[in-house]
Motif scaffolding. Structure first.
Motif, PDB file in Angstrom:
ATOM      1  N   UNK A  48      36.801  34.741  31.819  1.00 47.51           N
ATOM      2  CA  UNK A  48      37.437  35.571  32.135  1.00 47.51           C
ATOM      3  C   UNK A  48      36.869  36.472  31.328  1.00 47.51           C
ATOM      4  N   UNK A  49      36.914  36.096  30.351  1.00 49.22           N
ATOM      5  CA  UNK A  49      36.364  37.385  29.177  1.00 49.22           C
ATOM      6  C   UNK A  49      34.755  37.777  29.904  1.00 49.22           C
ATOM      7  N   UNK A  50      34.051  37.076  29.657  1.00 46.65           N
ATOM      8  CA  UNK A  50      32.883  37.202  30.282  1.00 46.65           C
ATOM      9  C   UNK A  50      32.923  38.535  31.580  1.00 46.65           C
ATOM     10  N   UNK A  51      33.295  38.047  32.440  1.00 43.80           N
ATOM     11  CA  UNK A  51      34.005  38.705  33.326  1.00 43.80           C
ATOM     12  C   UNK A  51      34.624  40.425  32.390  1.00 43.80           C
ATOM     13  N   UNK A  52      34.811  39.926  31.897  1.00 44.56           N
ATOM     14  CA  UNK A  52      36.277  41.518  31.479  1.00 44.56           C
ATOM     15  C   UNK A  52      37.578  41.264  32.024  1.00 44.56           C
ATOM     16  N   UNK A  53      38.146  40.097  32.487  1.00 42.23           N
ATOM     17  CA  UNK A  53      39.330  40.478  32.905  1.00 42.23           C
ATOM     18  C   UNK A  53      39.868  39.176  32.289  1.00 42.23           C
ATOM     19  N   UNK A  54      41.260  39.302  32.652  1.00 40.97           N
ATOM     20  CA  UNK A  54      42.826  39.043  31.585  1.00 40.97           C
ATOM     21  C   UNK A  54      42.929  37.639  32.523  1.00 40.97           C
ATOM     22  N   UNK A  55      42.977  36.044  32.329  1.00 42.23           N
ATOM     23  CA  UNK A  55      43.246  35.000  32.923  1.00 42.23           C
ATOM     24  C   UNK A  55      43.778  34.961  33.990  1.00 42.23           C
ATOM     25  N   UNK A  56      44.768  35.865  34.104  1.00 44.19           N
ATOM     26  CA  UNK A  56      45.766  35.790  35.087  1.00 44.19           C
ATOM     27  C   UNK A  56      45.146  36.578  36.244  1.00 44.19           C
ATOM     28  N   UNK A  57      44.220  36.880  36.318  1.00 41.36           N
ATOM     29  CA  UNK A  57      43.045  38.060  37.305  1.00 41.36           C
ATOM     30  C   UNK A  57      42.546  36.768  37.663  1.00 41.36           C
ATOM     31  N   UNK A  58      41.987  36.211  36.936  1.00 40.19           N
ATOM     32  CA  UNK A  58      40.707  34.822  37.218  1.00 40.19           C
ATOM     33  C   UNK A  58      41.994  33.882  37.920  1.00 40.19           C
ATOM     34  N   UNK A  59      42.369  33.827  37.421  1.00 38.24           N
ATOM     35  CA  UNK A  59      44.223  32.708  38.655  1.00 38.24           C
ATOM     36  C   UNK A  59      44.555  33.614  39.919  1.00 38.24           C
ATOM     37  N   UNK A  60      44.040  34.872  39.645  1.00 36.52           N
ATOM     38  CA  UNK A  60      44.825  35.169  41.602  1.00 36.52           C
ATOM     39  C   UNK A  60      43.923  34.829  42.327  1.00 36.52           C
ATOM     40  N   UNK A  61      42.335  35.165  41.925  1.00 33.41           N
ATOM     41  CA  UNK A  61      41.654  34.904  42.570  1.00 33.41           C
ATOM     42  C   UNK A  61      41.181  33.647  42.212  1.00 33.41           C
ATOM     43  N   UNK A  62      41.150  32.577  41.518  1.00 34.16           N
ATOM     44  CA  UNK A  62      41.082  31.446  41.304  1.00 34.16           C
ATOM     45  C   UNK A  62      41.418  30.393  40.588  1.00 34.16           C
TER      46      UNK A  62
END
Length: 202
Positions: A48-62
């Motif tokens: 998530x940090x490398x992508x520049x998003x929060x972990x919440x955004x990551x978990x919404x997609x994956x």
């Protein structure tokens, strides 16, 4: 050879309610880079940090580790399929794309081994389909009479996929350069010519 950053620096942000597709693509790209350096055990927070998003955004997609690894696999296989289907595609050229993915993606190597690259990743339910798509794309560009062509006997081992799995087992080392060197050496020992090691450029 394509170089990838190894720090966890954030990518430039691309925010807003319509940025979901961009966020997902950034997460898949970040996962490939993080997996290449740190393996499939890398914390999702690092992706998530490398992508520049929060972990919440990551978990919404994956929602879990398997789902993001499967998304990386899907992208790997799609690129191999496109390389094999391209005008003037050659087996050596497609193997160059395959080798790039082996060097860059621990998840892709996991597709070729039942228990994953680190023994803990268990492939998503899509993995058998992705594996078959990958094999079909490679077989489609094999020259007639090639030494890795499918055997006549129905229960004979698949030499093509065995060769890819053998090469994938040689892809170890702390840097992409070392992993690429070992992959090319393995292909050479098998007597197989490989084109430029690079991602498919459609």
């Amino acid at each position: 050879m394509t170089q990838h950053p190894t720090s966890d620096a954030r990518r430039p942000a691309n925010r807003g309610p319509k940025a979901a597709a961009g966020n997902r693509a950034a997460l898949v790209a970040a996962a490939r880079e993080i997996y290449a350096v740190h393996g499939l055990d890398a914390p999702l927070s690092r992706i998530a940090r490398r992508a520049g998003v929060g972990q919440g955004v990551l978990y919404r997609h994956f929602p879990d580790r398997d789902s993001i690894a499967s998304a990386v696999l899907e992208e790997n296989v799609r690129q191999v399929e496109e390389a094999a289907a391209g005008e003037g595609a050659s087996f050596a050229g497609v193997l160059g794309v395959v080798t790039w993915h082996l060097v860059q993606s621990a998840a892709f190597i996991g597709l070729l081994h039942a228990d994953g690259a680190n023994g803990r990743f268990h492939a998503h339910a899509l993995a058998p389909d992705l594996s078959e798509r990958f094999a079909r794309a490679l077989r489609g560009c094999l020259p007639d009479g090639h030494r890795l062509a499918a055997p006549d006997a129905p229960d004979a081992p698949d030499d093509l996929m065995l060769a890819v799995a053998m090469v994938s087992g040689a892809v170890i080392g702390p840097t992409p350069e070392e992993r690429e060197r070992r992959a090319l050496a393995a292909w050479r020992l098998l007597g197989i010519t490989v084109g430029p090691v690079a991602p498919f450029q459609g």
